[in-house]
Motif scaffolding. Structure first.
Motif, PDB file in Angstrom:
ATOM      1  N   ASN A   1       0.818  -1.213   0.000  1.00 46.15           N
ATOM      2  CA  ASN A   1       0.000   0.000   0.000  1.00 46.15           C
ATOM      3  C   ASN A   1       0.851   1.262   0.000  1.00 46.15           C
ATOM      4  O   ASN A   1       0.479   2.273  -0.579  1.00 46.15           O
ATOM      5  N   HIS A   2       1.998   1.185   0.689  1.00 39.42           N
ATOM      6  CA  HIS A   2       2.906   2.333   0.701  1.00 39.42           C
ATOM      7  C   HIS A   2       3.395   2.636  -0.720  1.00 39.42           C
ATOM      8  O   HIS A   2       3.310   3.763  -1.191  1.00 39.42           O
ATOM      9  N   LEU A   3       3.866   1.604  -1.385  1.00 42.89           N
ATOM     10  CA  LEU A   3       4.380   1.792  -2.750  1.00 42.89           C
ATOM     11  C   LEU A   3       3.262   2.206  -3.704  1.00 42.89           C
ATOM     12  O   LEU A   3       3.451   3.069  -4.565  1.00 42.89           O
ATOM     13  N   MET A   4       2.089   1.603  -3.509  1.00 42.20           N
ATOM     14  CA  MET A   4       0.970   1.905  -4.404  1.00 42.20           C
ATOM     15  C   MET A   4       0.536   3.360  -4.245  1.00 42.20           C
ATOM     16  O   MET A   4       0.257   4.050  -5.233  1.00 42.20           O
ATOM     17  N   ALA A   5       0.527   3.852  -2.996  1.00 37.66           N
ATOM     18  CA  ALA A   5       0.120   5.244  -2.750  1.00 37.66           C
ATOM     19  C   ALA A   5       1.075   6.198  -3.482  1.00 37.66           C
ATOM     20  O   ALA A   5       0.641   7.172  -4.100  1.00 37.66           O
ATOM     21  N   LEU A   6       2.363   5.890  -3.412  1.00 42.45           N
ATOM     22  CA  LEU A   6       3.329   6.755  -4.106  1.00 42.45           C
ATOM     23  C   LEU A   6       3.202   6.586  -5.618  1.00 42.45           C
ATOM     24  O   LEU A   6       3.340   7.543  -6.371  1.00 42.45           O
ATOM     25  N   ALA A   7       2.923   5.364  -6.052  1.00 37.17           N
ATOM     26  CA  ALA A   7       2.789   5.105  -7.485  1.00 37.17           C
ATOM     27  C   ALA A   7       1.615   5.888  -8.075  1.00 37.17           C
ATOM     28  O   ALA A   7       1.710   6.411  -9.184  1.00 37.17           O
TER      29      ALA A   7
END
Lengths: 293, 309
Positions: free
Chosen positions: B92-98
């Protein structure tokens, strides 16, 4: 030409010339920060934290629970003994004000939710990742406000309606009983949702401005609950003029069914409270833009 | 390409970064070295616009970082490993930044796999070990397929397998033509990965050199030669760039000529040598030598306390 040859070894578009045309490689991969994308990111961030679900759940739960309980425990005799006739002032009970007893508690919950959404990023260090992805910064603040506002609006309007409907059987036969179709009832219940969503945005602004969850929550509680009380220390004439304009008083005018003589109209109440929120947002935007993260 | 020009950062009257100029070039691994408190992290924060310089400027691919349409595609950073909300899962962290860049989910899965986090991607980051946090930080840095990769102490907390992984990863990134910048306070570790070195102390540039040159200079402790005919050899070895000192009448310390040359000259002239030893100085010692005067937190020599007691 030697320069072209040299550049070819670099990645296309990785030109170190200051006056270059738009990078070809960015358009090729279509990675680009846009307002909508930042909004989407904040939306995803909001729902991917357990604390959002819990705080939001607590807010709606308090709203419904207190409203329903207040309606069921209402007894006409208790009020008839002390207060003036119904319909006179804001201190009186009506079916709507009973149903909205929980607004104060819910406002703290959604305010804290806003603070956590913003100051939580500073507390955890997430803000570094966020601002590295969106170095223009301001879209982050607008997006947080634009995500939390509507979410809280929708859920608390539903909560207020539920509180009213659940409380209706409790007031069955009482003089003050009202139904959803009565004048101003829907407006008041929706007004509570509008107020709570503005409080949530206020929390975001405070969190971004103060950058510490504890500090921002303290200011939130101070502004909403303590400020009106403190102000009563002011000279009477000054107090009377200023009182309706304090954030929480202006806010409560938004969802009161019957306006007391010294309170603002619902429209003016929204405007004044939104003004406070806008002022805080402006401060938050200034700090976000100007100071080191 | 990162270009820092006269970069300066003051907090109150404390100057953390002082008139720092350097360049990080594509296709190279640039080691950014300095003792603790030298200003490395502050410099890196200024590169990605988290802190604004008091004076001077730094550009990424020719413009200031905030002016890029897709910043994560220009430069991927690992600042401190804990730039993550502990309540969110790695995915979710990476997806939010993506989301901010329109980076597809496919790419998020890719970097998770690359960083070896597939089995823990759904776990809350708060439960991660230091090494897993570093891997997530590196995955974050690579998310936007950036032209520059900038990592602050990437091997901190990694196990030997992880250290090797980072080393190979950075090398392959540089070989693909990306610019790689990594900070460290460990010279020996950095020398294994880096091509270029930017060494700072108390915010000031101490050296801007290649690892090869630095190694050579560090090895430039000279060559010790022992022979019965020291005087004769001394005059034979003399030359424009050669300095010779001697501590006894059978010993010479020669710098400016390598062992092979000295041996050949001695043989040609029939001089017997008892010893011919390059005086190597370890990279770490050379680094400490360079930064000795600018160490922010100087530890007292170990024996002072005992004397006092």
């Amino acid at each position: 030409m030697p320069t072209t040859a040299l550049r070819r070894t670099q990645r296309p578009g990785k030109d170190d010339n200051l006056s270059t045309a738009p990078d070809p490689h960015t358009s090729a991969t279509r990675y680009k920060v846009t307002g909508i994308r930042v909004l989407r990111s904040e939306w995803a961030k909001f729902w991917s934290l357990r604390s959002s679900w819990i705080t939001l759940g607590v807010a709606v739960f308090l709203l419904v629970l207190f409203g329903a309980i207040a309606s069921f425990t209402y007894s006409a005799d208790a009020t008839a003994g002390g207060g003036p006739a119904p319909g006179g002032g804001s201190g009186d009970s009506d079916a709507v004000s009973l149903a909205l007893t929980g607004v104060t508690f819910a406002s703290l919950a959604v305010g804290v939710l806003g603070v956590l959404l913003a100051a939580g990023e500073y507390g955890t260090g997430m803000i570094r990742s966020t601002l590295a992805a969106v170095p223009r910064r301001l879209p982050v603040l607008w997006s947080k406000a634009a995500v939390i506002g509507p979410i809280v609006l929708v859920l608390t309007v539903i909560g207020a309606l539920a509180a009213f409907q659940l409380g209706t059987p409790g007031l069955d036969g009482e003089k003050i009983a009202l139904s959803l179709g009565d004048d101003g009832v829907l407006r008041s219940l929706a007004g509570a949702g509008v107020y709570l969503s503005l409080v949530a945005v206020f929390g975001v602004a405070l969190g971004m401005l103060i950058r510490s969850s504890a500090g921002a929550i303290a200011v939130l509680v101070g502004t909403l609950l303590i400020l009106p009380g403190l102000a009563s220390l002011l000279p009477d004439s000054l107090y009377d003029t200023m009182n309706p304009y304090f954030p929480s008083n202006a806010g409560s005018a938004v969802y009161a069914l019957n306006q007391s003589s010294d309170a603002l109209s619902p429209g003016a109440g929204i405007a004044v409270f939104a003004g406070w929120v806008a002022l805080t947002l402006a401060g938050a935007a200034y700090r976000l833009r100007k100071s080191d993260a | 390409m990162i270009e820092a020009r006269e970069l300066t950062k003051r907090y109150g009257d404390k100057t953390v970064v002082d008139n720092l100029s350097f360049t990080v070039k594509p296709g190279e691994v640039t080691g950014f070295l300095g003792p603790n408190g030298a200003g490395k992290s502050t410099t890196m924060r200024m590169i990605v616009g988290l802190d604004s310089p008091t004076k001077g400027s730094v550009t990424v691919a020719g413009r200031s970082y905030a002016k890029h349409a897709a910043p994560l595609h220009e430069i991927g950073t690992l600042l401190e490993a804990k730039s993550v909300h502990p309540g969110r899962s790695a995915f979710n962290h990476l997806m939010a930044l993506a989301h901010t860049h329109g980076i597809p989910r496919r790419r998020v899965d890719e970097v998770i796999e690359l960083a070896g986090l597939t089995s823990v991607a759904g776990k809350r980051v708060g439960a991660f070990s230091l090494g897993m946090g570093q891997r997530l930080g590196i995955a974050t840095a690579l998310l936007g397929d950036p032209a520059i990769v900038m990592l602050d102490e990437p091997v901190n907390g990694l196990d030997p397998e992880g250290v090797l992984w980072v080393r190979n990863l950075l090398r392959s990134l540089a070989d693909e033509g990306r610019a790689v910048m990594l900070s460290s306070h460990l010279m020996s570790e950095t020398a294994l990965i880096a091509d270029h070195l930017v060494i700072i102390g108390r915010g000031r540039l101490l050296a801007d050199t290649t690892v090869d040159d630095f190694t050579q200079e560090a090895g430039g402790g000279g060559i010790r030669v022992a022979t019965a005919e020291a005087m004769k050899l001394r005059s034979l070895l003399a030359g424009p760039d050669v300095t010779i000192t001697s501590s006894s009448n059978e010993e010479l310390l020669v710098s400016g000529r390598d062992a092979r040359e000295i041996g050949a000259i001695a043989a040609r002239n029939g001089i017997a040598l008892h010893e011919l030893t390059p005086q190597s100085v370890s990279l770490e010692a050379a680094f400490m030598d360079l930064t000795r005067d600018v160490v922010e937190y100087q530890s007292a020599p170990a024996d002072t306390e005992r004397k006092a007691a």
